[in-house]
Structure formats: C-alpha cells, structure tokens
Design a protein around this motif. Structure first.
Motif, PDB file in Angstrom:
ATOM      1  N   PHE A 190      12.995  29.788  10.230  1.00 26.70           N
ATOM      2  CA  PHE A 190      13.685  29.751  11.526  1.00 26.70           C
ATOM      3  C   PHE A 190      13.252  28.541  12.345  1.00 26.70           C
ATOM      4  N   PHE A 191      11.961  28.260  12.375  1.00 30.18           N
ATOM      5  CA  PHE A 191      11.465  27.174  13.219  1.00 30.18           C
ATOM      6  C   PHE A 191      11.866  25.793  12.704  1.00 30.18           C
ATOM      7  N   LEU A 192      12.270  25.694  11.436  1.00 29.13           N
ATOM      8  CA  LEU A 192      12.735  24.416  10.905  1.00 29.13           C
ATOM      9  C   LEU A 192      14.112  24.031  11.435  1.00 29.13           C
ATOM     10  N   MET A 193      14.846  24.987  11.966  1.00 30.76           N
ATOM     11  CA  MET A 193      16.251  24.762  12.326  1.00 30.76           C
ATOM     12  C   MET A 193      16.447  24.019  13.640  1.00 30.76           C
ATOM     13  N   TRP A 194      15.421  24.012  14.507  1.00 30.75           N
ATOM     14  CA  TRP A 194      15.673  23.626  15.900  1.00 30.75           C
ATOM     15  C   TRP A 194      14.938  22.338  16.280  1.00 30.75           C
ATOM     16  N   GLY A 195      15.691  21.229  16.280  1.00 26.85           N
ATOM     17  CA  GLY A 195      15.109  19.942  16.645  1.00 26.85           C
ATOM     18  C   GLY A 195      15.854  19.236  17.758  1.00 26.85           C
ATOM     19  N   ASN A 196      16.749  19.939  18.435  1.00 28.49           N
ATOM     20  CA  ASN A 196      17.548  19.323  19.498  1.00 28.49           C
ATOM     21  C   ASN A 196      17.233  19.895  20.877  1.00 28.49           C
ATOM     22  N   GLY A 197      16.012  20.351  21.039  1.00 27.58           N
ATOM     23  CA  GLY A 197      15.587  20.797  22.366  1.00 27.58           C
ATOM     24  C   GLY A 197      15.883  22.236  22.688  1.00 27.58           C
ATOM     25  N   GLU A 198      16.369  23.003  21.716  1.00 28.25           N
ATOM     26  CA  GLU A 198      16.734  24.399  22.002  1.00 28.25           C
ATOM     27  C   GLU A 198      15.536  25.214  22.485  1.00 28.25           C
ATOM     28  N   LEU A 199      14.355  24.940  21.923  1.00 27.39           N
ATOM     29  CA  LEU A 199      13.144  25.688  22.275  1.00 27.39           C
ATOM     30  C   LEU A 199      12.196  24.865  23.146  1.00 27.39           C
ATOM     31  N   ALA A 200      12.525  23.606  23.342  1.00 31.05           N
ATOM     32  CA  ALA A 200      11.554  22.645  23.868  1.00 31.05           C
ATOM     33  C   ALA A 200      11.085  22.956  25.285  1.00 31.05           C
ATOM     34  N   HIS A 201       9.772  22.919  25.441  1.00 37.88           N
ATOM     35  CA  HIS A 201       9.122  23.077  26.748  1.00 37.88           C
ATOM     36  C   HIS A 201       9.542  24.379  27.427  1.00 37.88           C
ATOM     37  N   LYS A 202       9.598  25.417  26.603  1.00 38.94           N
ATOM     38  CA  LYS A 202       9.852  26.774  27.099  1.00 38.94           C
ATOM     39  C   LYS A 202       8.697  27.650  26.634  1.00 38.94           C
ATOM     40  N   PRO A 203       8.186  28.506  27.499  1.00 42.78           N
ATOM     41  CA  PRO A 203       7.026  29.325  27.123  1.00 42.78           C
ATOM     42  C   PRO A 203       7.407  30.451  26.180  1.00 42.78           C
ATOM     43  N   ALA A 204       6.451  30.820  25.341  1.00 44.06           N
ATOM     44  CA  ALA A 204       6.671  31.914  24.397  1.00 44.06           C
ATOM     45  C   ALA A 204       5.411  32.755  24.287  1.00 44.06           C
ATOM     46  N   LEU A 205       5.614  34.044  24.208  1.00 49.36           N
ATOM     47  CA  LEU A 205       4.541  35.010  23.974  1.00 49.36           C
ATOM     48  C   LEU A 205       4.550  35.377  22.501  1.00 49.36           C
ATOM     49  N   LEU A 206       3.427  35.167  21.824  1.00 45.94           N
ATOM     50  CA  LEU A 206       3.301  35.538  20.425  1.00 45.94           C
ATOM     51  C   LEU A 206       2.856  36.995  20.291  1.00 45.94           C
ATOM     52  N   VAL A 207       3.461  37.700  19.335  1.00 44.43           N
ATOM     53  CA  VAL A 207       3.106  39.089  19.062  1.00 44.43           C
ATOM     54  C   VAL A 207       2.910  39.247  17.558  1.00 44.43           C
ATOM     55  N   GLY A 208       1.693  39.557  17.142  1.00 42.47           N
ATOM     56  CA  GLY A 208       1.411  39.855  15.747  1.00 42.47           C
ATOM     57  C   GLY A 208       1.538  41.353  15.503  1.00 42.47           C
ATOM     58  N   VAL A 209       2.031  41.725  14.332  1.00 35.29           N
ATOM     59  CA  VAL A 209       2.246  43.135  13.996  1.00 35.29           C
ATOM     60  C   VAL A 209       1.588  43.430  12.651  1.00 35.29           C
ATOM     61  N   SER A 210       0.846  44.528  12.589  1.00 36.71           N
ATOM     62  CA  SER A 210       0.172  44.911  11.361  1.00 36.71           C
ATOM     63  C   SER A 210       0.318  46.407  11.112  1.00 36.71           C
TER      64      SER A 210
END
Length: 201
Positions: free
Chosen positions: A95-115
C-alpha cells in the motif's frame, strides 16, 4: 478532522478490522472527526505495485484514483498493522508504495500494532523505519499496541487491561486530533515543495 483508518490485515473480517471499527466508534463518541472512513486491505486488496504506475497505466489509474482522492482529502490517518511472523503484512507494505504524489504527505498518523498474543511491537518499529520515505506520512511519537486482541475491545471491557487500553485509545485519538490541526497549518504555510523534493533521502 477528516480521518482515514487504514486496516492492513490481509484477511476479510479480521481482528484488525474489529480494532478499526472500535477506533471509529471512539472518534465519533468524542466528536473528534467530522468524517471518518476505513480502508480495509483485507476486503479490498490492491494488486502488487509495478513501475507502470509511474507511466500512468490506465488500469492502475482506475483502481487508485478513488483511493487517492480519499487520502488527499484526509487530514490524518490511523494505520493498523497486525503482526505476521513478526512483520508488517505484505498488503500494507505494498500500500505504501502506491503514494508518491503527496496524498499522505505531511499528515499525522497514529500507528496501531495488533497481536493475537503478547507481540505487536515489531510492526510499529518496521513502519517507523521504512514506510514513510517518499510518501512523507508523519507518524506521531505516540502509538498503540493491541495485545491478545480477541479478548479486548469487545462489547464489554474484559478487565483492567482492557479498560486501560480503552483509556489510552481515547487519549491517543485526542492527541491525533491536535496533531491534525498543527500539521494543517504546516501544509498551508507554503514551505512544502514536493515538486523539487519529490523523494526523501
């Protein structure tokens, strides 16, 4: 705040999706998000990245354009990753390989790990290390790890650990909302130049 929750499990109707739905309920309950949606990679998997994306392949355009629009309109993200063999699932890395045109750029994200058991830390470390370089997503210092996922975040709290996790979720989502406001000001400042500096170092 317009928020997209990215559910990185490759399984349909996964425990990670349960976590995503719980987070969306808490966002609504706290009135932190005017608009919130879940992008479930188990229910809607993407094909493997290939270089024709860069050449404007029409099939890729048709697939990615609606998702790109959702991501562009978002102010912040939650990225949920189950732990597969101590790693991030291939679908989420893809998924992260797809976005190189600023779609995610300089936007905050909260990471959630699941086990399913007592793990969940490795996906956090892996995503912080290698998933942001060219898409410029900005992970908050705060993150969440949902351990023994089948036993928590169900209809009723299952005990002290579950209650503590729910409180930490509310805190983390509130913090994400504030990060969203701050990063909005950064994006509007005019200092970001993704044409000259398209790729990270």
């Amino acid at each position: 705040m317009n928020l997209v929750i990215i559910c990185g499990s490759q399984q349909a109707d996964s425990q990670s999706l349960k976590v995503a739905n719980f987070l969306m309920q808490r966002l609504e309950a706290q009135q932190l998000s005017a608009q919130c949606s879940i992008l479930d990679l188990g229910e809607h998997p993407l094909a493997l990245w290939d270089p024709s994306i860069w050449q404007g392949n029409p099939e890729w355009k048709a697939t990615l354009s609606p998702i790109a629009e959702r991501l562009k309109n978002a102010d912040a993200f939650v990225v949920i990753s189950p732990e597969y063999h101590g790693m991030v699932p291939a679908a989420l890395k893809n998924f992260f390989l797809m976005w190189g045109n600023g779609e995610l750029a300089h936007k905050p994200a909260l990471l959630v790990g699941v086990s399913a058991s007592a793990g969940g830390a490795y996906p956090i470390a892996e995503l912080r290390m290698s998933s942001y370089k060219n898409n410029r997503i900005s992970y908050m210092p705060e993150h969440l790890i949902v351990r023994n996922v089948a036993k928590v975040l169900n209809d009723e709290p299952s005990g002290e650990d579950d209650e503590k996790l729910r409180k930490r979720i509310d805190y983390s989502l509130t913090l994400l909302s504030e990060y969203s406001k701050a990063y909005g000001a950064i994006r509007q400042s005019g200092v970001i130049d993704l044409k000259t500096w398209r790729n990270g170092m």
